[in-house]
Design an enzyme around this catalytic site. Structure first.
Site, PDB file in Angstrom:
ATOM      1  CG  ASN A 110      17.362 -57.086 -15.227  1.00 45.98           C
ATOM      2  OD1 ASN A 110      18.305 -56.282 -15.220  1.00 45.98           O
ATOM      3  ND2 ASN A 110      16.203 -56.823 -14.646  1.00 45.98           N
ATOM      4  CG  HIS A 112      14.132 -56.100 -10.103  1.00 48.79           C
ATOM      5  ND1 HIS A 112      14.004 -54.843 -10.654  1.00 48.79           N
ATOM      6  CD2 HIS A 112      13.218 -56.176  -9.108  1.00 48.79           C
ATOM      7  CE1 HIS A 112      13.036 -54.200 -10.027  1.00 48.79           C
ATOM      8  NE2 HIS A 112      12.546 -54.979  -9.085  1.00 48.79           N
ATOM      9  CB  SER A 139      15.149 -61.603  -8.483  1.00 50.60           C
ATOM     10  OG  SER A 139      14.383 -61.572  -7.304  1.00 50.60           O
ATOM     11  CG  ASP A 148      11.797 -55.255 -13.216  1.00 45.95           C
ATOM     12  OD1 ASP A 148      12.903 -55.373 -13.781  1.00 45.95           O
ATOM     13  OD2 ASP A 148      11.386 -54.181 -12.746  1.00 45.95           O
TER      14      ASP A 148
HETATM   15  C1  GRF Z   1      21.535 -52.725  -9.008  1.00 48.86           C
HETATM   16  O1  GRF Z   1      20.957 -52.495  -7.775  1.00 48.86           O
HETATM   17  C2  GRF Z   1      20.681 -53.652  -9.830  1.00 48.86           C
HETATM   18  O2  GRF Z   1      19.944 -54.547  -9.055  1.00 48.86           O
HETATM   19  C3  GRF Z   1      19.757 -52.716 -10.537  1.00 48.86           C
HETATM   20  O3  GRF Z   1      20.527 -51.577 -10.803  1.00 48.86           O
HETATM   21  C4  GRF Z   1      21.582 -51.473  -9.853  1.00 48.86           C
HETATM   22  C5  GRF Z   1      22.866 -51.338 -10.609  1.00 48.86           C
HETATM   23  O4  GRF Z   1      23.959 -51.039  -9.804  1.00 48.86           O
HETATM   24  N1  GRF Z   1      19.207 -53.337 -11.716  1.00 48.86           N
HETATM   25  P1  GRF Z   1      25.418 -50.965 -10.432  1.00 48.86           P
HETATM   26  O5  GRF Z   1      25.371 -49.983 -11.594  1.00 48.86           O
HETATM   27  O6  GRF Z   1      25.803 -52.345 -10.884  1.00 48.86           O
HETATM   28  O7  GRF Z   1      26.281 -50.457  -9.327  1.00 48.86           O
END
Ligand code: GRF
Length: 216
Positions: A110, A112, A139, A148
């Protein structure tokens, strides 16, 4: 030659991180076969990005399921049709059940938008500004049932500016995400990562590259 690692990417929204993977694969900077993109949101723009790139995609709308486990079971059934080496959560806004996570040990990753363990959950950018943090960032971590959490593969940070708004900060953190996420997945795809005592090792060692500072 080792076979190309196969990935499933799970999204819920814009898919700019998905696009970063697509672009790096196109530029031969990342060796990865994105076999399938799945969105739990039918209107997610990321689905269009997948279609444009010629990647198979599908929708599994969580609203059509009676509970978390039945949604996760449908997700698992679809993922298992391609038998991926890695499952990439790229803005996938669903909490996964322990049953699902336990099915894919050290295969789910993931991203985050915070410097974990700080600011789990949502609205991380505004919370970092309100808390008057000096640094903020993103991260990339292996997924465990706790939200998370899980061993961190890579983090990128930048300094919060006095005039930053949640939106400006989010935009700059996105740049870090697009750079670091393909790097981390490349390491995993190339089988360079291992986890010992909850720490991620790169080529068997603690990596000096685990926290990177950006001047953005
Ligand atoms: C990103 O900021 C990621 O960190 C979070 O969700 C957002 C996704 O953005 N988990 P995208 O859909 O890849 O533009």
């Amino acid at each position: 030659m080792r076979k190309l690692a196969k990935a499933v990417v799970l999204i819920s929204g814009g898919g700019s991180n998905l696009q970063a993977f697509i672009d790096q694969i196109d530029a031969n900077e990342l060796s990865l076969d994105i076999a399938l993109v799945i969105s739990n949101v039918p209107s997610a723009y990321g689905l269009k990005r997948a279609q444009k790139a010629g990647i198979e995609s599908s929708v599994i709308d969580h609203k059509e399921f009676k509970d978390r486990l039945s949604f996760d079971n449908a997700l698992k059934a679809q993922i298992d049709t391609v038998n991926p080496d890695v499952i990439i959560l790229a803005g996938f806004m669903r909490i996964l059940t322990q049953e699902f996570v336990d099915s894919y040990p050290l295969k789910i990753v993931n991203i985050h938008p915070s410097l974990l363990p700080k600011f789990t959950g949502t609205n991380t950018h505004s919370r970092a500004i309100e808390a008057r943090e000096e640094w903020h960032g993103a991260s990339i971590h292996f997924v465990i049932p706790e939200l998370d959490a899980g061993p961190v593969i890579l983090q990128g940070r930048l300094r919060i500016q006095d005039d930053d708004t949640p939106e400006s900060l989010q935009q700059r953190v996105h740049k870090i995400e697009h750079k670091l996420y393909p790097t981390a997945i490349g390491w995993l795809a190339d089988e360079r990562l291992s986890v010992v005592n909850d720490r991620v090792l790169l080529d068997g060692e603690i990596s000096v590259k685990q926290l990177q500072t950006f001047d953005l």
